[in-house]
Design an enzyme around this catalytic site. Structure first.
Site, mmCIF file in Angstrom:
data_model
loop_
_atom_site.group_PDB
_atom_site.id
_atom_site.type_symbol
_atom_site.label_atom_id
_atom_site.label_comp_id
_atom_site.label_asym_id
_atom_site.label_seq_id
_atom_site.Cartn_x
_atom_site.Cartn_y
_atom_site.Cartn_z
ATOM 1 N N SER A 293 0.796 -1.232 0.000
ATOM 2 C CA SER A 293 0.000 0.000 0.000
ATOM 3 C C SER A 293 0.826 1.278 0.000
ATOM 4 O O SER A 293 0.252 2.373 -0.095
ATOM 5 C CB SER A 293 -0.955 0.014 1.200
ATOM 6 N N LYS B 287 0.084 3.666 -2.750
ATOM 7 C CA LYS B 287 -0.958 4.691 -2.689
ATOM 8 C C LYS B 287 -0.372 6.095 -2.564
ATOM 9 O O LYS B 287 -1.065 7.077 -2.842
ATOM 10 C CB LYS B 287 -1.901 4.391 -1.529
ATOM 11 N N LYS C 239 2.755 6.661 5.587
ATOM 12 C CA LYS C 239 1.930 5.580 5.038
ATOM 13 C C LYS C 239 2.489 4.220 5.462
ATOM 14 O O LYS C 239 3.668 4.082 5.741
ATOM 15 C CB LYS C 239 1.901 5.678 3.507
ATOM 16 N N SER D 128 -6.225 3.007 4.222
ATOM 17 C CA SER D 128 -5.505 2.212 3.215
ATOM 18 C C SER D 128 -6.483 1.361 2.426
ATOM 19 O O SER D 128 -6.217 0.194 2.125
ATOM 20 C CB SER D 128 -4.432 1.338 3.870
#
Length: 387
Positions: free
Chosen positions: A53, A56, A215, A113
């Protein structure tokens, strides 16, 4: 066991990272000063890794660029397609046809997420998954991310989606330099969707002093990845940690890096831009067997870990926040801006770029006011989130 290099300190008298040096499970890390780009510590920074993720962040960067170019607006509609709705967790679970504002979608993508929302953003902003992936790769090439390739906007496993710790550092610098107005989104403590509170998967936020992003990521093949940033006394440091064994250990590893960085008054002379490639820059490491064959289903998750039992030793990152979290209310509705131009072009609908019809003044306005809720859960959105 894959090949590993020794930690490479870039300052005189560097203190070795005791948790990594000499360990059979030492994985790629890089610690740097955001403002100067100077590197404090690095290890296996050019080894290819599955980003999960962390992808992203590039989805956000491409979207921010699209906003700046006038292709889409923060209040533009993002429609959940059948394809995006079918993406596996972590997800919001909105039904196909549901529509939300772009800014709300991005917050769900960055904090929760949510894979379904990331795919919806990509399909709407790019016109299709493949077209958006092309844009991700174009941006990666433009930024100099030489060891990176994308095929989807959410980071779900693909053998052709990979990056490096060094390239992720390049992306972080670009995000914070080019779009400082969105920096607060990366440090949101949690979301309120209807009556449900969703905590940030980044366990540093609200727990590590000065933490302000960015993140996390997890798939079996990547292990637990994390980019953690923190600011103290005007100095912002960023730690990239790839391939940890759990959500807690990646937070602890990032915190140790940041601690050592803040204890080091100056960085070395090498920067993210000038660091020369080293080691194996072609093979992609795969942790599938190590991570998912040895852990329960509950441990194979991005979700915050359960709070440890009272009589068991616990990490600070396994404890509840010591304050009522500030939740940002998000949900469906309120998308009164123009539809994304790429989606219109992809649908061959050649009509004026005008806002979607707004609600009638004699009808109740859709939810969307008062986006910040401190220490409480906001009621907003047409549909509650699903795990």
């Amino acid at each position: 066991m894959w090949h590993r290099h020794f930690l490479k300190p870039l300052f005189a008298g560097a203190v070795a990272l005791t948790a990594l040096v000499g360990s059979a499970q030492a994985n790629p890390v890089i610690l740097f000063d955001l403002n100067s780009g100077k590197i404090i510590q690095h290890q296996d920074a050019f080894e290819r890794w599955y980003p999960a993720s962390l992808s992203k962040l590039m989805t956000a960067y491409v979207t921010f660029r699209a906003i700046a170019a006038g292709e889409v607006q923060l209040d533009s509609p993002i429609k959940v397609t059948k394809h995006s709705a079918a993406e596996p967790p972590s997800k919001m679970g909105f039904k196909p046809g549901s529509v939300m504002r772009l800014d709300n979608a991005l917050k769900m993508m960055l904090v929760k997420s949510a894979n379904d929302i990331a795919m919806a953003v990509g399909e709407n902003v790019g016109g299709s998954q493949s077209a958006f992936a092309d844009r991700m790769n174009a941006e990666a090439q433009r930024l100099g991310m030489t060891g990176t390739h994308f095929v989807n906007p959410n980071g779900l496993f693909s053998p052709d989606q990979y990056t490096t710790a060094r390239d992720l550092a390049v992306l972080v610098i670009a995000l914070r330099r080019d779009f400082p107005q969105y920096a607060p989104w990366f440090s949101i403590e949690g979301l309120a969707v209807g009556k449900k509170a969703i905590p940030n998967y980044n366990l540093l936020v609200g727990r590590y002093p000065g933490a302000d992003g960015m993140k996390t990521g997890f798939v079996c093949s990547s292990g637990f990845n994390m980019i953690g940033s923190a600011t103290r006394n005007g100095r912002t440091l960023v730690a990239v940690v790839l391939g940890e064994k759990s959500a807690v250990s990646r937070a602890e590893a990032a915190a140790r890096l940041l601690d050592e960085g803040f204890a080091t008054p100056t960085a070395g002379s090498a920067t993210i831009a000038t660091l020369a490639p080293y080691g194996d820059t072609l093979a992609v490491n795969d942790m599938q067997d190590e991570i998912c064959k040895k852990k329960t289903a509950e441990e194979q998750s991005e979700a915050p870990p359960p709070v440890a039992k009272k009589d068991a030793p616990k990490s600070v990152y396994q404890q509840k926040l010591d304050h009522a979290p500030t939740l940002v209310a998000v949900g469906l509705g309120g998308a009164t801006g123009p539809a994304p131009k790429a989606l219109l072009a992809q649908s061959s609908q050649e009509y004026a770029d005008v806002p979607l019809p707004s609600w009638r003044p004699d009808r109740p306005a859709p939810a969307g006011a008062d986006p910040i809720v401190s220490g409480a859960v906001a009621v907003q959105g047409d549909q509650p989130a699903k795990n």
